[in-house]
Design a protein around this motif. Sequence first.
Motif, mmCIF file in Angstrom:
data_model
loop_
_atom_site.group_PDB
_atom_site.id
_atom_site.type_symbol
_atom_site.label_atom_id
_atom_site.label_comp_id
_atom_site.label_asym_id
_atom_site.label_seq_id
_atom_site.Cartn_x
_atom_site.Cartn_y
_atom_site.Cartn_z
ATOM 1 N N PHE A 265 0.840 -1.187 0.000
ATOM 2 C CA PHE A 265 0.000 0.000 0.000
ATOM 3 C C PHE A 265 0.880 1.243 0.000
ATOM 4 C CE2 PHE A 265 -3.364 -2.778 1.873
ATOM 5 C CZ PHE A 265 -4.365 -2.486 0.966
ATOM 6 N N ILE A 266 0.458 2.251 -0.753
ATOM 7 C CA ILE A 266 1.096 3.557 -0.723
ATOM 8 C C ILE A 266 0.154 4.481 0.049
ATOM 9 C CG2 ILE A 266 2.056 5.468 -2.047
ATOM 10 C CD1 ILE A 266 3.585 2.868 -2.433
ATOM 11 N N GLU A 267 0.638 5.032 1.132
ATOM 12 C CA GLU A 267 -0.216 5.817 2.021
ATOM 13 C C GLU A 267 -0.530 7.194 1.431
ATOM 14 O OE1 GLU A 267 -1.536 4.497 4.626
ATOM 15 O OE2 GLU A 267 -0.351 2.643 4.596
ATOM 16 N N ASP A 268 -1.638 7.737 1.897
ATOM 17 C CA ASP A 268 -2.006 9.126 1.646
ATOM 18 C C ASP A 268 -2.146 9.443 0.155
ATOM 19 O OD1 ASP A 268 -2.757 11.575 2.763
ATOM 20 O OD2 ASP A 268 -0.772 12.442 2.468
ATOM 21 N N CYS A 269 -2.725 8.499 -0.603
ATOM 22 C CA CYS A 269 -2.950 8.761 -2.033
ATOM 23 C C CYS A 269 -4.130 7.925 -2.512
ATOM 24 C CB CYS A 269 -1.704 8.460 -2.859
ATOM 25 S SG CYS A 269 -1.154 6.757 -2.803
ATOM 26 N N GLY A 270 -4.606 8.240 -3.720
ATOM 27 C CA GLY A 270 -5.760 7.576 -4.285
ATOM 28 C C GLY A 270 -5.412 6.598 -5.385
ATOM 29 N N HIS A 271 -6.137 6.700 -6.509
ATOM 30 C CA HIS A 271 -6.025 5.709 -7.580
ATOM 31 C C HIS A 271 -4.774 5.889 -8.431
ATOM 32 C CE1 HIS A 271 -7.511 2.650 -10.266
ATOM 33 N NE2 HIS A 271 -7.509 3.473 -11.303
ATOM 34 N N VAL A 272 -4.125 7.027 -8.320
ATOM 35 C CA VAL A 272 -2.931 7.281 -9.144
ATOM 36 C C VAL A 272 -1.733 7.576 -8.237
ATOM 37 C CG1 VAL A 272 -4.062 7.946 -11.281
ATOM 38 C CG2 VAL A 272 -3.809 9.643 -9.462
ATOM 39 N N PRO A 273 -1.276 6.604 -7.475
ATOM 40 C CA PRO A 273 -0.150 6.851 -6.555
ATOM 41 C C PRO A 273 1.124 7.280 -7.273
ATOM 42 C CG PRO A 273 -0.605 4.494 -6.747
ATOM 43 C CD PRO A 273 -1.747 5.211 -7.399
ATOM 44 N N TYR A 274 1.285 6.881 -8.536
ATOM 45 C CA TYR A 274 2.477 7.278 -9.284
ATOM 46 C C TYR A 274 2.509 8.779 -9.550
ATOM 47 C CZ TYR A 274 -0.898 6.859 -13.112
ATOM 48 O OH TYR A 274 -2.010 6.976 -13.913
ATOM 49 N N LEU A 275 1.364 9.471 -9.413
ATOM 50 C CA LEU A 275 1.324 10.925 -9.525
ATOM 51 C C LEU A 275 1.359 11.600 -8.157
ATOM 52 C CD1 LEU A 275 -1.351 11.440 -12.358
ATOM 53 C CD2 LEU A 275 1.142 11.489 -12.556
ATOM 54 N N GLU A 276 0.653 11.027 -7.176
ATOM 55 C CA GLU A 276 0.603 11.652 -5.859
ATOM 56 C C GLU A 276 1.815 11.316 -4.997
ATOM 57 O OE1 GLU A 276 -3.392 12.524 -4.002
ATOM 58 O OE2 GLU A 276 -3.844 10.593 -4.951
ATOM 59 N N ARG A 277 2.334 10.109 -5.141
ATOM 60 C CA ARG A 277 3.482 9.658 -4.346
ATOM 61 C C ARG A 277 4.459 8.932 -5.257
ATOM 62 N NH1 ARG A 277 1.665 12.814 -1.563
ATOM 63 N NH2 ARG A 277 0.984 12.722 0.610
ATOM 64 N N GLY A 278 4.856 9.633 -6.311
ATOM 65 C CA GLY A 278 5.662 9.002 -7.352
ATOM 66 C C GLY A 278 6.974 8.440 -6.846
ATOM 67 N N ALA A 279 7.657 9.164 -5.968
ATOM 68 C CA ALA A 279 8.953 8.696 -5.478
ATOM 69 C C ALA A 279 8.800 7.379 -4.723
ATOM 70 C CB ALA A 279 9.593 9.752 -4.579
ATOM 71 N N GLU A 280 7.718 7.230 -3.971
ATOM 72 C CA GLU A 280 7.493 5.993 -3.215
ATOM 73 C C GLU A 280 7.166 4.829 -4.141
ATOM 74 O OE1 GLU A 280 4.808 6.515 0.138
ATOM 75 O OE2 GLU A 280 5.327 8.648 0.190
ATOM 76 N N VAL A 281 6.409 5.091 -5.190
ATOM 77 C CA VAL A 281 6.093 4.037 -6.163
ATOM 78 C C VAL A 281 7.356 3.586 -6.873
ATOM 79 C CG1 VAL A 281 4.849 3.506 -8.291
ATOM 80 C CG2 VAL A 281 3.706 4.781 -6.463
ATOM 81 N N VAL A 282 8.177 4.533 -7.305
ATOM 82 C CA VAL A 282 9.422 4.186 -7.984
ATOM 83 C C VAL A 282 10.336 3.398 -7.049
ATOM 84 C CG1 VAL A 282 11.561 5.143 -8.928
ATOM 85 C CG2 VAL A 282 9.349 6.049 -9.661
ATOM 86 N N ALA A 283 10.404 3.798 -5.783
ATOM 87 C CA ALA A 283 11.241 3.077 -4.820
ATOM 88 C C ALA A 283 10.748 1.642 -4.646
ATOM 89 C CB ALA A 283 11.243 3.803 -3.477
ATOM 90 N N ALA A 284 9.432 1.453 -4.584
ATOM 91 C CA ALA A 284 8.870 0.104 -4.428
ATOM 92 C C ALA A 284 9.193 -0.761 -5.644
ATOM 93 C CB ALA A 284 7.363 0.188 -4.219
ATOM 94 N N ILE A 285 9.050 -0.198 -6.841
ATOM 95 C CA ILE A 285 9.346 -0.953 -8.064
ATOM 96 C C ILE A 285 10.832 -1.277 -8.138
ATOM 97 C CG2 ILE A 285 9.363 -0.845 -10.587
ATOM 98 C CD1 ILE A 285 6.851 0.908 -10.414
ATOM 99 N N THR A 286 11.661 -0.317 -7.797
ATOM 100 C CA THR A 286 13.113 -0.522 -7.850
ATOM 101 C C THR A 286 13.540 -1.618 -6.887
ATOM 102 O OG1 THR A 286 13.441 1.799 -8.489
ATOM 103 C CG2 THR A 286 15.352 0.605 -7.611
ATOM 104 N N ARG A 287 13.009 -1.604 -5.665
ATOM 105 C CA ARG A 287 13.321 -2.662 -4.696
ATOM 106 C C ARG A 287 12.869 -4.018 -5.211
ATOM 107 N NH1 ARG A 287 11.186 1.095 -0.948
ATOM 108 N NH2 ARG A 287 9.229 -0.108 -0.915
ATOM 109 N N PHE A 288 11.699 -4.050 -5.769
ATOM 110 C CA PHE A 288 11.125 -5.296 -6.260
ATOM 111 C C PHE A 288 11.987 -5.909 -7.361
ATOM 112 C CE2 PHE A 288 8.041 -7.077 -9.478
ATOM 113 C CZ PHE A 288 7.833 -8.278 -8.826
ATOM 114 N N ILE A 289 12.401 -5.093 -8.297
ATOM 115 C CA ILE A 289 13.231 -5.579 -9.394
ATOM 116 C C ILE A 289 14.581 -6.065 -8.863
ATOM 117 C CG2 ILE A 289 14.427 -4.947 -11.520
ATOM 118 C CD1 ILE A 289 12.193 -2.889 -12.011
ATOM 119 N N ALA A 290 15.163 -5.290 -7.950
ATOM 120 C CA ALA A 290 16.502 -5.612 -7.456
ATOM 121 C C ALA A 290 16.528 -6.865 -6.585
ATOM 122 C CB ALA A 290 17.062 -4.429 -6.673
#
Length: 294
Positions: A265-290
């Motif tokens: 879950f990405i906190e404090d955001c709605g249906h488009v977390p990549y716009l509201e909390r983009g840095a957190e989404v990118v960090a989650a994807i980066t961790r996942f890939i790595a």
Amino acid sequence: MNRVDRLLLGTLRLVHRWQFGLKLRWHTGTHGRLAYLQNPARNPRTTLVMLHGLGASKDQWGPAMLGMARHHHCVFVDLPGHGQSVYEAGAGFGPQAMLAELEGLLDTLVEGPFVLVGSSLGGCVAGLYAAKHPQRVSHLVLLAPAGLGEQALGPTLKASLQGPGTVFGYRTVEEMKRFWSLVFKAPPEVGGRLAQAMAASGRSRFAAVQRVVEDFRREGLDVLLERLPQITAKTLVIWGRHDQVFLPATLENLLRQLPDARGEFIEDCGHVPYLERGAEVVAAITRFIATSRV
């Protein structure tokens, strides 16, 4: 749109493409041409393919997600009926019809297994692709994907789909702000000429968005649900904690049906977390890939 609106929005798109080293490319398929953005292959080991949501486009991922092109080979695709893609209406605009067009592009463009990222409608198409082509997808990232059945719909969307209209799409600044209040927890404040230009852009593509909604209904709102057990790729499912479009409670049930998945879950955001909390989404994807790279 008038010339001023087109110039304003077009300039903003070009600035972002230049900022992240992205070039506009085209793929000619069976029923038209798909537009996509691509950068030079900085890291040939990792290719990310991004599929946007309903009514959005390849240029609307926000600076954090577009910025992944600084570290990875990235492909941002305009789905049929969206953005700059040119597509025959008779071919249909449901997720399975979109999948058929996407297959040709990815066969031509991407060698070897890749990371497939999809949001909402794009998440549904991404899941269908991963189920059908398990050997092609090394990692799957789903951001609140569509296609999980009526039980996943938020109250506003469910009421809209049961009636004659739709909450998706807008034609005026007022409709745009109402739509933003559905997809964002904290809608952006945009006014003046830019707001008018964005509303004009929404008006120009409003009919296409409604066609996608109708064709999605026709294919079935649960089109992805029955394919989940066939998805063998390592999967990360991301959900905004305050999503009003698709219920966050859907995440737990979704994870139970995917063979190799984790959720976040990405906190404090709605249906488009990549716009509201983009840095957190990118960090989650980066961790996942790595952490899950073979």
